[in-house]
Write an enzyme that holds these catalytic residues in place. Structure first.
Site, short mmCIF file in Angstrom:
data_model
loop_
_atom_site.label_atom_id
_atom_site.label_comp_id
_atom_site.label_asym_id
_atom_site.label_seq_id
_atom_site.Cartn_x
_atom_site.Cartn_y
_atom_site.Cartn_z
N LYS A 153 0.85 -1.19 0.00
CA LYS A 153 0.00 0.00 0.00
C LYS A 153 0.88 1.24 0.00
O LYS A 153 1.79 1.37 0.83
CB LYS A 153 -0.90 0.01 1.24
CG LYS A 153 -1.93 -1.12 1.27
CD LYS A 153 -3.05 -0.87 0.29
CE LYS A 153 -4.19 -1.85 0.48
NZ LYS A 153 -5.34 -1.58 -0.40
N LYS A 250 -14.56 -6.68 -6.02
CA LYS A 250 -14.79 -6.86 -4.58
C LYS A 250 -16.23 -7.31 -4.38
O LYS A 250 -17.17 -6.64 -4.82
CB LYS A 250 -14.55 -5.55 -3.83
CG LYS A 250 -13.13 -4.98 -3.97
CD LYS A 250 -12.14 -5.75 -3.10
CE LYS A 250 -10.74 -5.16 -3.19
NZ LYS A 250 -10.64 -3.82 -2.61
#
Length: 336
Positions: A153, A250
């Site tokens: 990230k 997702k």
């Protein structure tokens, strides 16, 4: 059909930080549907970015509880249409859709991947996510969990240097997720530097609605670009086909396994790489994702690995990154 809802607060092993938020706990909703002696489980996490809380999902579902419990269940797909017509949010639908699929497979006595006529001869390895932290803490997380693929990230003022430092400590494949924090110019500039550092692809570097910027990146980036925040619904897949190399689906965002299966097919028909990602969720949600693996190019299903303690049993992700599938039907979930 009996419906039960329960909120869980999942403590994380480490503070989890991305470019726009940090948290030490994850609130999640577990929905269960019971019929003929079998119980299916589904999950949807809260998400401040999309203004979804466990309480809001429970309120939505409880408003139609009587209709759900009176519903004559046949297939998850028909049940999903029923829920969609009731106007629930995709997050609430996801929890119920995952429970319906798990229930359906348990009633049939078969895992979902088998019901979908796929097999486990080949499937992608999940990445393990390293959230934003000091370089020392990020290195420590990698050393704590040696893994063949890391998702890093980013979204700081020092992103390329962070990857340079992490590269000194592992030969693993890197994937970069900037969570909408970069500009088109930054992405194009960073891409060759990151490619030289063993980065496989970039996930959602630009803001979700910056389609002009993504078109520019698509033509000039030396690394593939995977859509995440830009690919929420089934209707987003076609547009993403013109602006990205692949899509990250997702389940919570799209509304569960039912629409995800259609998105996978459409993405492949458009020549896109197809990935399914997770939230920081328990083995309830992760075990549902695992059923899709034979259909995917990439997967991010490490959510349960980031927890201090799981609340369910299902798919087992071994320390060598291999998987042990449960013997139960459906997604194979049992709640602890």
């Amino acid at each position: 059909m009996q419906l039960d809802l329960k909120k869980y607060i999942l403590p994380l092993k480490h503070t989890f930080s991305i470019s726009r938020e940090s948290h030490d706990f994850q609130n999640t909703l577990i929905a269960s549907l019971s019929l003929n002696g079998q119980t299916g489980y589904g999950e949807a996490t809260s998400n401040p970015y999309y203004k979804i809380s466990v309480e809001s999902m429970m309120a939505e579902i409880n408003a139609i509880r009587t209709a759900i419990q009176a519903y004559t269940f046949t297939t998850p797909e028909i049940f999903h249409t029923f829920l969609t017509h009731k106007g629930l949010s995709n997050f609430a639908i996801c929890a119920l859709d995952l429970a319906a699929h798990d229930l359906f497979g348990k009633l049939k006595g078969k895992p979902l991947y088998e019901i979908w006529n796929t097999n486990l001869d080949h499937y992608p390895t999940t990445n393990y996510t390293i959230g934003i932290a000091s370089i020392e803490k990020m290195v420590a997380k990698m050393q704590e969990t040696p893994w063949p693929i890391y998702k890093i990230k980013l979204g700081t003022d020092n992103d390329v240097n962070i990857v340079k430092e992490l590269r000194k400590h592992t030969d693993a494949i890197f994937r970069i997720d900037a969570n909408c924090a970069w500009t088109a110019e930054e992405t194009i500039f960073n891409a060759p530097l990151l490619k030289d550092l063993g980065v496989e692809f970039l996930e959602q570097p630009l803001k979700a609605d910056d389609w002009d910027g993504m078109e520019k990146v698509m033509h000039h980036s030396v690394l593939p670009i995977i859509a995440d925040e830009s690919c929420i619904l089934e209707s987003d897949v076609e547009k993403c086909g013109l602006h990205f190399s692949g899509i990250n689906i997702k389940l919570t965002k799209c509304g569960g396994l039912t629409p995800a299966l259609r998105m996978i097919k459409e993405g492949k028909d458009l020549g896109l790489k197809v990935m399914v990602g997770c939230m920081t969720e328990s083995s309830v949600g992760i075990s549902a994702i695992a059923q899709l693996l034979p259909q995917l190019d990439y997967v991010d299903m490490d959510g349960s690995m980031l927890l201090k303690e799981d609340i369910a049993d299902g798919i087992i992700i071994s320390k060598d990154a291999s998987l042990i599938y449960p013997k139960l039907g459906g997604s194979g979930i049992t709640l602890r």
